[in-house]
Design a protein around this motif. Sequence first.
Motif, PDB file in Angstrom:
ATOM      1  N   ALA A  78       0.843  -1.204   0.000  1.00  0.00           N
ATOM      2  CA  ALA A  78       0.000   0.000   0.000  1.00  0.00           C
ATOM      3  C   ALA A  78       0.874   1.248   0.000  1.00  0.00           C
ATOM      4  O   ALA A  78       2.027   1.228   0.443  1.00  0.00           O
ATOM      5  CB  ALA A  78      -0.934   0.007   1.210  1.00  0.00           C
ATOM      6  N   MET A  79       0.274   2.364  -0.478  1.00  0.00           N
ATOM      7  CA  MET A  79       0.957   3.658  -0.442  1.00  0.00           C
ATOM      8  C   MET A  79      -0.060   4.778  -0.310  1.00  0.00           C
ATOM      9  O   MET A  79      -1.151   4.716  -0.890  1.00  0.00           O
ATOM     10  CB  MET A  79       1.789   3.880  -1.710  1.00  0.00           C
ATOM     11  CG  MET A  79       2.599   5.185  -1.679  1.00  0.00           C
ATOM     12  SD  MET A  79       3.566   5.479  -3.176  1.00  0.00           S
ATOM     13  CE  MET A  79       2.320   6.239  -4.232  1.00  0.00           C
ATOM     14  N   HIS A  80       0.319   5.776   0.456  1.00  0.00           N
ATOM     15  CA  HIS A  80      -0.450   7.012   0.557  1.00  0.00           C
ATOM     16  C   HIS A  80       0.530   8.171   0.464  1.00  0.00           C
ATOM     17  O   HIS A  80       1.638   8.105   0.990  1.00  0.00           O
ATOM     18  CB  HIS A  80      -1.208   7.081   1.880  1.00  0.00           C
ATOM     19  CG  HIS A  80      -1.911   8.388   2.106  1.00  0.00           C
ATOM     20  ND1 HIS A  80      -3.005   8.774   1.359  1.00  0.00           N
ATOM     21  CD2 HIS A  80      -1.656   9.414   2.973  1.00  0.00           C
ATOM     22  CE1 HIS A  80      -3.411   9.964   1.770  1.00  0.00           C
ATOM     23  NE2 HIS A  80      -2.612  10.373   2.734  1.00  0.00           N
ATOM     24  N   GLY A  81       0.125   9.242  -0.208  1.00  0.00           N
ATOM     25  CA  GLY A  81       0.978  10.414  -0.321  1.00  0.00           C
ATOM     26  C   GLY A  81       0.225  11.693  -0.008  1.00  0.00           C
ATOM     27  O   GLY A  81      -1.008  11.734  -0.077  1.00  0.00           O
ATOM     28  N   TYR A  82       0.971  12.709   0.352  1.00  0.00           N
ATOM     29  CA  TYR A  82       0.368  14.025   0.575  1.00  0.00           C
ATOM     30  C   TYR A  82       1.417  15.105   0.380  1.00  0.00           C
ATOM     31  O   TYR A  82       2.620  14.859   0.465  1.00  0.00           O
ATOM     32  CB  TYR A  82      -0.282  14.131   1.962  1.00  0.00           C
ATOM     33  CG  TYR A  82       0.643  13.856   3.126  1.00  0.00           C
ATOM     34  CD1 TYR A  82       1.436  14.858   3.687  1.00  0.00           C
ATOM     35  CD2 TYR A  82       0.712  12.587   3.697  1.00  0.00           C
ATOM     36  CE1 TYR A  82       2.267  14.610   4.759  1.00  0.00           C
ATOM     37  CE2 TYR A  82       1.536  12.326   4.774  1.00  0.00           C
ATOM     38  CZ  TYR A  82       2.317  13.337   5.304  1.00  0.00           C
ATOM     39  OH  TYR A  82       3.152  13.079   6.366  1.00  0.00           O
ATOM     40  N   ARG A  83       0.935  16.307   0.110  1.00  0.00           N
ATOM     41  CA  ARG A  83       1.835  17.442  -0.054  1.00  0.00           C
ATOM     42  C   ARG A  83       1.623  18.438   1.083  1.00  0.00           C
ATOM     43  O   ARG A  83       0.512  18.565   1.620  1.00  0.00           O
ATOM     44  CB  ARG A  83       1.620  18.132  -1.402  1.00  0.00           C
ATOM     45  CG  ARG A  83       0.265  18.785  -1.577  1.00  0.00           C
ATOM     46  CD  ARG A  83       0.095  19.332  -2.989  1.00  0.00           C
ATOM     47  NE  ARG A  83      -1.181  20.019  -3.163  1.00  0.00           N
ATOM     48  CZ  ARG A  83      -1.347  21.328  -3.041  1.00  0.00           C
ATOM     49  NH1 ARG A  83      -0.318  22.111  -2.741  1.00  0.00           N
ATOM     50  NH2 ARG A  83      -2.537  21.873  -3.219  1.00  0.00           N
ATOM     51  N   GLN A  84       2.679  19.101   1.441  1.00  0.00           N
ATOM     52  CA  GLN A  84       2.609  20.112   2.492  1.00  0.00           C
ATOM     53  C   GLN A  84       2.039  21.409   1.929  1.00  0.00           C
ATOM     54  O   GLN A  84       2.524  21.924   0.928  1.00  0.00           O
ATOM     55  CB  GLN A  84       4.010  20.362   3.071  1.00  0.00           C
ATOM     56  CG  GLN A  84       4.035  21.327   4.233  1.00  0.00           C
ATOM     57  CD  GLN A  84       5.447  21.581   4.739  1.00  0.00           C
ATOM     58  OE1 GLN A  84       6.152  22.463   4.234  1.00  0.00           O
ATOM     59  NE2 GLN A  84       5.879  20.812   5.722  1.00  0.00           N
ATOM     60  N   ILE A  85       0.998  21.920   2.592  1.00  0.00           N
ATOM     61  CA  ILE A  85       0.413  23.200   2.193  1.00  0.00           C
ATOM     62  C   ILE A  85       0.815  24.292   3.179  1.00  0.00           C
ATOM     63  O   ILE A  85       1.215  25.387   2.772  1.00  0.00           O
ATOM     64  CB  ILE A  85      -1.120  23.093   2.104  1.00  0.00           C
ATOM     65  CG1 ILE A  85      -1.514  22.055   1.047  1.00  0.00           C
ATOM     66  CG2 ILE A  85      -1.744  24.444   1.749  1.00  0.00           C
ATOM     67  CD1 ILE A  85      -2.992  21.794   0.953  1.00  0.00           C
ATOM     68  N   ILE A  86       0.708  24.004   4.468  1.00  0.00           N
ATOM     69  CA  ILE A  86       1.154  24.942   5.506  1.00  0.00           C
ATOM     70  C   ILE A  86       2.124  24.212   6.421  1.00  0.00           C
ATOM     71  O   ILE A  86       1.829  23.120   6.906  1.00  0.00           O
ATOM     72  CB  ILE A  86      -0.022  25.503   6.323  1.00  0.00           C
ATOM     73  CG1 ILE A  86      -0.992  26.262   5.424  1.00  0.00           C
ATOM     74  CG2 ILE A  86       0.481  26.414   7.441  1.00  0.00           C
ATOM     75  CD1 ILE A  86      -2.213  26.793   6.159  1.00  0.00           C
ATOM     76  N   ARG A  87       3.260  24.814   6.646  1.00  0.00           N
ATOM     77  CA  ARG A  87       4.276  24.243   7.524  1.00  0.00           C
ATOM     78  C   ARG A  87       3.939  24.548   8.978  1.00  0.00           C
ATOM     79  O   ARG A  87       3.553  25.664   9.317  1.00  0.00           O
ATOM     80  CB  ARG A  87       5.652  24.816   7.166  1.00  0.00           C
ATOM     81  CG  ARG A  87       6.821  24.266   7.985  1.00  0.00           C
ATOM     82  CD  ARG A  87       8.097  24.985   7.572  1.00  0.00           C
ATOM     83  NE  ARG A  87       9.233  24.624   8.388  1.00  0.00           N
ATOM     84  CZ  ARG A  87      10.104  23.674   8.089  1.00  0.00           C
ATOM     85  NH1 ARG A  87       9.958  22.979   6.977  1.00  0.00           N
ATOM     86  NH2 ARG A  87      11.131  23.411   8.888  1.00  0.00           N
ATOM     87  N   GLY A  88       4.091  23.558   9.842  1.00  0.00           N
ATOM     88  CA  GLY A  88       3.854  23.735  11.262  1.00  0.00           C
ATOM     89  C   GLY A  88       5.146  23.776  12.051  1.00  0.00           C
ATOM     90  O   GLY A  88       6.223  24.037  11.508  1.00  0.00           O
ATOM     91  N   ALA A  89       5.055  23.508  13.343  1.00  0.00           N
ATOM     92  CA  ALA A  89       6.223  23.532  14.218  1.00  0.00           C
ATOM     93  C   ALA A  89       7.107  22.313  13.954  1.00  0.00           C
ATOM     94  O   ALA A  89       6.623  21.238  13.595  1.00  0.00           O
ATOM     95  CB  ALA A  89       5.776  23.545  15.675  1.00  0.00           C
ATOM     96  N   GLY A  90       8.425  22.479  14.135  1.00  0.00           N
ATOM     97  CA  GLY A  90       9.354  21.361  14.033  1.00  0.00           C
ATOM     98  C   GLY A  90       9.477  20.765  12.647  1.00  0.00           C
ATOM     99  O   GLY A  90       9.949  19.637  12.486  1.00  0.00           O
ATOM    100  N   GLY A  91       9.050  21.503  11.619  1.00  0.00           N
ATOM    101  CA  GLY A  91       9.165  21.005  10.258  1.00  0.00           C
ATOM    102  C   GLY A  91       7.990  20.164   9.798  1.00  0.00           C
ATOM    103  O   GLY A  91       7.929  19.764   8.637  1.00  0.00           O
ATOM    104  N   GLY A  92       7.033  19.882  10.693  1.00  0.00           N
ATOM    105  CA  GLY A  92       5.894  19.074  10.322  1.00  0.00           C
ATOM    106  C   GLY A  92       4.828  19.874   9.596  1.00  0.00           C
ATOM    107  O   GLY A  92       4.942  21.090   9.411  1.00  0.00           O
ATOM    108  N   GLU A  93       3.760  19.179   9.194  1.00  0.00           N
ATOM    109  CA  GLU A  93       2.676  19.824   8.454  1.00  0.00           C
ATOM    110  C   GLU A  93       1.594  20.339   9.395  1.00  0.00           C
ATOM    111  O   GLU A  93       1.215  19.653  10.347  1.00  0.00           O
ATOM    112  CB  GLU A  93       2.037  18.823   7.473  1.00  0.00           C
ATOM    113  CG  GLU A  93       2.810  18.630   6.192  1.00  0.00           C
ATOM    114  CD  GLU A  93       4.084  17.839   6.414  1.00  0.00           C
ATOM    115  OE1 GLU A  93       5.079  18.143   5.748  1.00  0.00           O
ATOM    116  OE2 GLU A  93       4.083  16.927   7.256  1.00  0.00           O
ATOM    117  N   ALA A  94       1.094  21.527   9.085  1.00  0.00           N
ATOM    118  CA  ALA A  94      -0.115  22.031   9.734  1.00  0.00           C
ATOM    119  C   ALA A  94      -1.328  21.761   8.843  1.00  0.00           C
ATOM    120  O   ALA A  94      -2.435  21.548   9.337  1.00  0.00           O
ATOM    121  CB  ALA A  94       0.001  23.522  10.013  1.00  0.00           C
ATOM    122  N   LEU A  95      -1.106  21.764   7.530  1.00  0.00           N
ATOM    123  CA  LEU A  95      -2.164  21.464   6.565  1.00  0.00           C
ATOM    124  C   LEU A  95      -1.550  20.676   5.420  1.00  0.00           C
ATOM    125  O   LEU A  95      -0.490  21.033   4.902  1.00  0.00           O
ATOM    126  CB  LEU A  95      -2.802  22.754   6.042  1.00  0.00           C
ATOM    127  CG  LEU A  95      -3.947  22.606   5.036  1.00  0.00           C
ATOM    128  CD1 LEU A  95      -5.160  21.928   5.684  1.00  0.00           C
ATOM    129  CD2 LEU A  95      -4.354  23.974   4.467  1.00  0.00           C
TER     130      LEU A  95
END
Length: 409
Positions: A214-231
């Motif tokens: 299986a595979m799932h992907g996503y793109r970063q729209i808004i950057r959050g704290a610590g380099g992670g995604e907020a959106l």
Amino acid sequence: MTAAPARRLRILLTEGASTSAREAVTALGLAGHHIEIMDPDVHCISRFSRFVRKVHRCPPIASHPKAYLEFALELSRTGQFDVLLPIHEQGLIFSKALHRIPEGTSIALPAYEAYSTGLDKWTFSQKMRELGMPQPQTRVIDNAADIPDPGTPFIVKRPMSTASRGVQVVKTKDDAAAARVQTGGEHGPIIIQDFIDAPLEHAQLLFDHGRFVAMHGYRQIIRGAGGGEALKESVWRLRVKTEMEKFAKALNWHGAISLDYLWKDETPYFVDCNPRLVEPMSAHFSGLDLAGLLVRISLGESPEEAPPSKTGVRTRLSLQALLGAALRHNSRIEIIREIFRFMTASGEYSDSVEELTPVWLDWMSALPCAATGLAVLVYPKTSHILPSRGWGAGLLTAESIRIIRDEIA
């Protein structure tokens, strides 16, 4: 409403402080499984869930890896758990000790050498070069003083770092000087990687002894704290699947693996690897149960290849958004505006669903977000402290990696 599983399993997570652990709790809890957690902090973020039955306070892997391993093995020997699920980089120590996992407790990990290749950014880059996988031009230097002034922008990073920590973009001479200072106190090689101006995307994949599941992907729209995604927004890239199948077959990969890549000209330029399952609720809301499939692989099943997850699904992590806004603005008014936007799913968060703390599914998940919101409103600079508070005890260090390599058999 989520249907009850065919078999209710007792699952032990190897930590509870990361966003990945918090989301795995939700995904597995919704499936009806019994979940317990190991963590040095009994008040870790995953503790605040109606799905968690118990938190076992364990030694920190960062400073006491041997004691951490023995604690986990002792819990497993009780026969109370069907699955041991390494949800973060603690998988390294269990990959070294696979032969010591008690019979009756299932786990899905590749061999230690393969796991180490995925965890270390430099060995991962070398393996990609060997397999002909696309990546930015990458080289290694031995001393921070050798970080050059930029002709063109580049990235500086350590072979071992988590959630974009230790990763610096160098575009100016001042950036280069700052990078020399920040990496100068650490030992070991330094990676220099060409900067590619392209959207950052992520993929999570499952393999069964090298066979794609299986595979799932996503793109970063808004950057959050610590380099992670907020959106984030779900995507599907066939090229990522075909490239990673080469990697998985070469290393006989077993279990989960997650990748960061830059998407440019229909090509994924891979920049980082995490040999684990990262934040599985984006996949959950996109119609793919990665956490459930990983449990099945752990139990020795061979699930059929899953269809692609739905694309265009937007999910948000309100806690990351809150801390990211506080870091960017250091302003109570801006923090309040951000809280309003993600609580009402308006503005940039329009048409998105909460994946980290979904209150309508798990009311207790609201508590960490509410406490964090109060803290940053009272003192906005708290945002510089909270992203790493208590989390470092669950992360590997250079010394803990050495101990795992040299002293654990």
